[in-house]
Scaffold this motif. Structure first.
Motif, PDB file in Angstrom:
ATOM      1  N   LEU A 163     -28.714  18.409 -10.571  1.00 33.25           N
ATOM      2  CA  LEU A 163     -29.860  18.512 -11.478  1.00 33.25           C
ATOM      3  C   LEU A 163     -30.229  17.141 -12.029  1.00 33.25           C
ATOM      4  O   LEU A 163     -31.411  16.790 -12.108  1.00 33.25           O
ATOM      5  N   CYS A 164     -29.232  16.350 -12.374  1.00 33.12           N
ATOM      6  CA  CYS A 164     -29.500  14.996 -12.888  1.00 33.12           C
ATOM      7  C   CYS A 164     -30.073  14.096 -11.792  1.00 33.12           C
ATOM      8  O   CYS A 164     -30.951  13.274 -12.063  1.00 33.12           O
ATOM      9  N   ARG A 165     -29.601  14.256 -10.581  1.00 33.26           N
ATOM     10  CA  ARG A 165     -30.132  13.453  -9.473  1.00 33.26           C
ATOM     11  C   ARG A 165     -31.602  13.777  -9.240  1.00 33.26           C
ATOM     12  O   ARG A 165     -32.422  12.883  -9.037  1.00 33.26           O
ATOM     13  N   LEU A 166     -31.950  15.052  -9.306  1.00 32.61           N
ATOM     14  CA  LEU A 166     -33.322  15.472  -9.042  1.00 32.61           C
ATOM     15  C   LEU A 166     -34.274  15.205 -10.215  1.00 32.61           C
ATOM     16  O   LEU A 166     -35.438  14.883  -9.998  1.00 32.61           O
TER      17      LEU A 166
ATOM     18  N   VAL B 236     -30.921  16.862 -19.951  1.00 33.50           N
ATOM     19  CA  VAL B 236     -30.174  17.927 -19.278  1.00 33.50           C
ATOM     20  C   VAL B 236     -29.058  18.377 -20.216  1.00 33.50           C
ATOM     21  O   VAL B 236     -28.333  17.549 -20.766  1.00 33.50           O
ATOM     22  N   VAL B 237     -28.945  19.689 -20.393  1.00 39.71           N
ATOM     23  CA  VAL B 237     -27.933  20.279 -21.272  1.00 39.71           C
ATOM     24  C   VAL B 237     -26.983  21.103 -20.407  1.00 39.71           C
ATOM     25  O   VAL B 237     -27.421  21.972 -19.655  1.00 39.71           O
ATOM     26  N   ASP B 238     -25.685  20.816 -20.511  1.00 42.32           N
ATOM     27  CA  ASP B 238     -24.658  21.527 -19.756  1.00 42.32           C
ATOM     28  C   ASP B 238     -23.597  21.988 -20.753  1.00 42.32           C
ATOM     29  O   ASP B 238     -22.820  21.183 -21.256  1.00 42.32           O
ATOM     30  N   MET B 239     -23.613  23.293 -21.029  1.00 40.96           N
ATOM     31  CA  MET B 239     -22.681  23.841 -22.023  1.00 40.96           C
ATOM     32  C   MET B 239     -22.099  25.152 -21.531  1.00 40.96           C
ATOM     33  O   MET B 239     -22.757  25.898 -20.830  1.00 40.96           O
ATOM     34  N   GLN B 240     -20.867  25.398 -21.951  1.00 44.63           N
ATOM     35  CA  GLN B 240     -20.182  26.632 -21.591  1.00 44.63           C
ATOM     36  C   GLN B 240     -20.874  27.826 -22.234  1.00 44.63           C
ATOM     37  O   GLN B 240     -21.097  28.837 -21.596  1.00 44.63           O
ATOM     38  N   ASN B 241     -21.210  27.706 -23.487  1.00 47.17           N
ATOM     39  CA  ASN B 241     -21.789  28.797 -24.253  1.00 47.17           C
ATOM     40  C   ASN B 241     -23.306  28.793 -24.081  1.00 47.17           C
ATOM     41  O   ASN B 241     -23.989  27.898 -24.566  1.00 47.17           O
ATOM     42  N   TYR B 242     -23.838  29.807 -23.395  1.00 44.90           N
ATOM     43  CA  TYR B 242     -25.272  29.862 -23.125  1.00 44.90           C
ATOM     44  C   TYR B 242     -26.106  29.973 -24.393  1.00 44.90           C
ATOM     45  O   TYR B 242     -27.190  29.388 -24.478  1.00 44.90           O
TER      46      TYR B 242
ATOM     47  N   GLN C 153     -25.804   7.298 -10.123  1.00 42.87           N
ATOM     48  CA  GLN C 153     -27.143   7.632  -9.643  1.00 42.87           C
ATOM     49  C   GLN C 153     -28.236   7.103 -10.569  1.00 42.87           C
ATOM     50  O   GLN C 153     -29.305   6.711 -10.114  1.00 42.87           O
ATOM     51  N   ASN C 154     -27.956   7.147 -11.868  1.00 40.57           N
ATOM     52  CA  ASN C 154     -28.959   6.790 -12.878  1.00 40.57           C
ATOM     53  C   ASN C 154     -28.261   6.029 -14.001  1.00 40.57           C
ATOM     54  O   ASN C 154     -27.877   6.617 -15.003  1.00 40.57           O
ATOM     55  N   PRO C 155     -28.086   4.726 -13.878  1.00 45.54           N
ATOM     56  CA  PRO C 155     -27.327   3.960 -14.866  1.00 45.54           C
ATOM     57  C   PRO C 155     -27.925   3.971 -16.271  1.00 45.54           C
ATOM     58  O   PRO C 155     -27.229   3.700 -17.237  1.00 45.54           O
TER      59      PRO C 155
END
Length: 127
Positions: free
Chosen positions: A42-45, A5-11, A76-78
């Motif tokens: 998103l990480c949970r799913l 999963v990628v979470d960044m300010q700059n698309y 949630q996911n260690p």
């Protein structure tokens, strides 16, 4: 298949990271979070192998908020690896704080924004 999963300010940067990971190793399935508020869900799913988050000085991408997301994802996911990306040239103090977070065991790795996509992919692959 390892999900990332990628979470960044700059698309544009997020797309470049996602493309680099996909091109570097076909074993990566890259999902992009649309906003920090959606990252935990998103990480949970998706139960990712790794979470890559950009850190800036500004909410909701600041270090404190990123570490809150990290805590929830780890709860949630260690086994999920958490990697922070920081611009070491523009935000020197923040880069030091991110390095300290790694030393303190709060994150699994960090990467400077100036590294090559090949290096980024190699780091994620070896976590």
């Amino acid at each position: 298949m390892r999900r990332v999963v990628v979470d960044m300010q700059n698309y544009l940067f997020a797309d470049a990271v996602a493309l680099a990971l996909k091109n570097a190793d076909s074993d990566f399935d890259v999902l992009r979070s649309e906003s920090p508020e959606n990252t935990t869900d998103l990480c949970r799913l998706s139960v990712p192998y790794a979470l890559i988050m950009e850190v800036t000085e500004y909410p909701p991408w600041n270090l404190e908020e990123r570490l809150q997301i990290r805590s929830e994802v780890k709860r949630q996911n260690p086994h999920c690896k958490v990697v922070l990306i920081v611009d070491e040239n523009a935000e020197k103090k923040l880069a030091r704080r991110v390095r300290q977070a790694k030393k303190d065991g709060l994150i699994d790795s960090f990467i400077y924004g100036s590294v090559s996509t090949a290096y980024l992919s190699a780091v994620i692959d070896t976590l």
